[in-house]
Design an enzyme around this catalytic site. Sequence first.
Site, PDB file in Angstrom:
ATOM      1  N   GLU A  44       5.972  21.708 -32.929  1.00  0.00           N
ATOM      2  CA  GLU A  44       6.302  21.103 -34.216  1.00  0.00           C
ATOM      3  C   GLU A  44       5.189  20.166 -34.678  1.00  0.00           C
ATOM      4  O   GLU A  44       4.735  19.303 -33.932  1.00  0.00           O
ATOM      5  CB  GLU A  44       7.610  20.311 -34.134  1.00  0.00           C
ATOM      6  N   ASP A 105       3.158   4.427 -26.184  1.00  0.00           N
ATOM      7  CA  ASP A 105       2.818   3.786 -27.446  1.00  0.00           C
ATOM      8  C   ASP A 105       2.834   2.276 -27.219  1.00  0.00           C
ATOM      9  O   ASP A 105       3.848   1.720 -26.808  1.00  0.00           O
ATOM     10  CB  ASP A 105       3.860   4.199 -28.500  1.00  0.00           C
ATOM     11  N   ASP A 107       2.009  -1.315 -29.108  1.00  0.00           N
ATOM     12  CA  ASP A 107       1.791  -1.811 -30.451  1.00  0.00           C
ATOM     13  C   ASP A 107       1.682  -3.329 -30.417  1.00  0.00           C
ATOM     14  O   ASP A 107       2.501  -3.996 -29.788  1.00  0.00           O
ATOM     15  CB  ASP A 107       2.999  -1.399 -31.290  1.00  0.00           C
TER      16      ASP A 107
END
Lengths: 399, 490
Positions: A44, A105, A107
Site C-alpha cells: 500500500e 518514529d 519525534d
Amino acid sequence: MAKQYDESLLSDMLPIYYSRLFPQSLFCRWLTCGNYPQPLGNRELSFTLADDVYLRYLSINNQKELHTLFQKKCPYKLDIGPVYNTKPSIGRHDAVVLARELVFDIDLTDYDEIRTCCQEAKVCDKCWKFMVLACEVINTALKEDFGFQNILWVFSGRRGIHCWVSDHEARVLDSPGRTALADYMCLISGGENQYRKVHLGNDNLHSSIRRAIGIIDKYFNTILEEQEFLSTTDRLNSFLKIVPDEALRTQTQETLENMPSSSLERWETFVTIYNQYCKQNANAMRKIKYLVEELKIQYCYPRLDAHVTKGFNHLLKSPFSIHPKTGKVSIVFKPENAKNMKLNDIPTIHTLLDDSSKENAQHQANMRTAVKNFQEVVFMLEKTEAMRRKTEASVSIDF
Amino acid sequence: MDFKIKRKSTKSAIAGGLLETYPHDLQMYKLPPVGDISLQEFETLALERLILLRCLATATTLKGLRLYSEEWCDFILGDLRSQGIKYYVKLCEKSGCSTQDVDLQARRKDHIAHFILRLAYCRTEELRRWFISREIELFRMRFMTMKGDSVDNFFTINNLCYTNISEEEKDELIINLRESTHHPNIDKMKFYKVKFFEVLDLVKTRKVYLKGGYAYISHKDFISVLTAQYRVHLRQSLAIACHHLGEIEQDERLVSLLKGLHQSYTGNDYSDSKAVIPIESLDSLSIKSFPLCMRQLHEFLRSTHHLKHGGRLQYGLFLKGIGVTLEDSLKFWREEFTKVMDLDKFEKQYSYNVRYNYGKEGSKKNYSPFNCLKIINNNVGPGECHGCPFKHSDANVLKNKLKGYGFEQQALHDVVDLAKRGHYQIACSKYFDVVHSSNIGLGINHPNQYFEESQKLLKGDLKLEPKKDIKPTIKHEKNDIEEMDFDENF
C-alpha cells in the site's frame, strides 16, 4: 539566505522533483525486496494531495507506474503502508497484512517536557543532539541485540527521524512481537501526572540499559550544558520532583539553590550529594539505587512513538518525500554521520530546483549523498535477500 | 476443531486406552477428544471449566492478586475446593504422570472441557481473547507447580528438544547473563539459545540476555517458550473452530447450550446508551458522577483545549457510553479544539476521529467504551493524561488533586494508600464513596458502570445501605468478568 519557501509553489515544483530528483528506481527496488515473496503491487502507498485530500490503498507494479502516478496525482506527501495478501485497492478493509518493515518514529515534540531550546514544531541544532543520541542507541540495540542488518535511517522532514528495518525476520514479525520489541526499547513511560518516568528497580541493570547509559554518557554533559536543565528555578523544581527520596530532595534543593546556576556544576554537586547520602543511608539506597542512571535516561534516552512500531499497518512517511510545511527532503542518512548533520544543510525542494540560490550547490551535493546512502542500504538488502532465498531453497530441497 | 470430523472418527474407536492418550496431567490439547459423551456430562464439564476460568479472572481483577503469585494460586485452589471441583484442584496443584484411574479420568475431563469451551468462545474476537488469556494463565500455573521429573517427562512427551550452549560460550557471556537474567545461581544453570521471538514476554520485560537475535534462556524460562507456542496454537485452533461453527450449529441441542454458555456472561458493554445526556451538563456531571479518570480528562480538555489521541479515544467513547449523541459530541470537541486551532483543521483532522468512535467511519464498528482493565493497562506517554489516575499518577500529584477537590485528610490518605499498593479499582471505589458520601464499596470494573451507579444513587433509585444488601453491584461484577481482559499483547 535562500528565497523564502512558499507552499503554494509546491504544485509546480513537485512534478519536476519527482521526475528529476526522486530516486524512483532505488525506491522500487527497496520496496520490491521488502515485499518478497509478495509482488510489489501488494504494497500500500498513500498520497496526501493539495488541500489535505487523502488517498489510501494505492499501489504500483513497477517504476513506470510510479512515475505515471506521481505525474498524475502530484502528491504533497507520500506514505508507505504494509504488504497485503492481495492488491490493496481490491482488498481494502478485508485484506490481511502479511509483512511490513519494522519501523521506529522518534519525534522531538515528545521531548517538549525536557528540551528548553525549542518547543513544538521548532527544532534547532541543539535539540537535534537528542536525535543523534536516539539514533545511536536504537541502531546499536537493533544490530547487537536483535541481529538486524538492513537498517535505513531517514530524516522525517521537520523534527524527527524514522528507522526502517528490512530484514526478513523483522518484516514478518507479528504484532505481539513488535509490541515486545518496542517495550524492550522504551524506558520512559508515564503521562502528565507522573514526574518520575523511569523505574529501573534495584536488581542488576540489564546489559542493554548499561550499554545505553554508556552511549548517553558520551553526550550527557554537552546536552546538559546546552539545554541548561538545572539553571533556572522552574527547571530545578521539575528536576527535584523526580527525586523520590524526601530527605535527599531537601538537601539537594538547599545546596543547589545557593550555588551558581551552571547546570553542569549543579549536576555534579547533586551526584556528590547523592553518593554521600547513599553511603549514610543504606536503607534509602535500595530504593534509589539507580537514581543517577534514571535521571540521565529521563533527560536523554530516546522517546519512541511506540504506537508506530507496534502497529502492523501504521503508515509512515516515505524516504525522499517532501515535507509540505518546510519543503525539506526526507533524506536518508548514515547513523554514524548523524552528529555531523546540520539542519540548514538538509536539502529543500526550492533550493534544489533553483540553481541561482546560494545553497544550491551544497544542497545538490547533500542530496546526492543521501541517494548514495539509500543505494548502499538497498544493495545490501538485495544481497542478504538473495542469500536468504538461496539458503531457503536449499533447505526445502533437502526435505 | 471440527465437530464433524470428531464424530466420524469415533467410528474408528479410541486409539489406545486412557493411559496412552493422557500420559501427563498437563496437556497442550493438540488433538480433539474422541468418543461418546452424554449431553448432561457435556454440560457439566463445560460449566465446571467455566467456573475454573472465571475463578482465574476473579483472582487477578477483583481480588487484585498478583498474577502467578503464591496468594494468587492459593486463592484459586481454595475457591475450586469450595466449589467442589476437586479434579481441577488435583490437576492444578501438582501436575504429574501418575497412572491411577482417578487421575486419568481427571485428565479426560480436562481435555473434553477445554474443547467444549473452544466452541463456545470462538465466536468473537473479544471472547477469544478472554478465553486465550485465561487458558494461558491456567497453563502457566499448572506448569509452575510441576516437580522436576514431571517437567522432564512433559518435554519428552511433547517432543521439545533443545540443546544447551557449551561451557565456553557460557563463560564468554557470563557477565551479561548475570546482568540480564533474573535468577539466582546463574553459574550452575544450563543455558539454551532460542530466537528472540520465541520468548517475547521475556524480551518485553527485559528479563533475558539478547545477542544477535538470539535469547539466552535458562531451563526455568522454558515456560515462556511453551506459552508462546501454546498461544499460537490456541489462536489458530479458535479461528478454525469458528469456521466450523455453522456445521455444529445444525445440532440444536448443542446450539442452545453453547450460546447460553458465553451469552449468560457477556454482560453490558455500554456501546449503546438509551439515555441522552446534553453536553451542557457535562461540567457538573464530571464533578458529581464521573470517575476520576474521566473527570481528569474533562478538566484537562477544558483547560488546554486539546487531548492527544489516547485521551480522545478513552474520553470520547465514555461520553458515547453515557449517552452523548454524535452531533453533541462533535459540537463539544469542536468548541474546545477550535480555541487553539482553526475550524478547518479540526474538521479535517479530528472530526473523523469522533465519527469513527460512533462507528461512522473506517471499519464502521460500533466501539465499546474502555473498561477499567483496558484503561489500567494502557500506555500513557508524555503530554497525555488518559489511563487510570490511580495507576498513572505520582502519589503526590494524586494527593494534591484530591486535596483540590476538597477531600478530607483521612479519606485522602485512604485513597492514595490504596493506589500506592496497586489496588487501583478499590481506590476508585473508595473515591466513589467519598464523592457520594456513601459507604457502598462498589466493585468498579467500568467507568460507565461507575457513572450509572452514581446516577442511580443521585436519583434515589439506589438506597444508601450497608454493603451486603446491594444486589445490583454483585450482579454487575459477574456481568463484567468477560470484558475484563488483559491486553493480549502480553
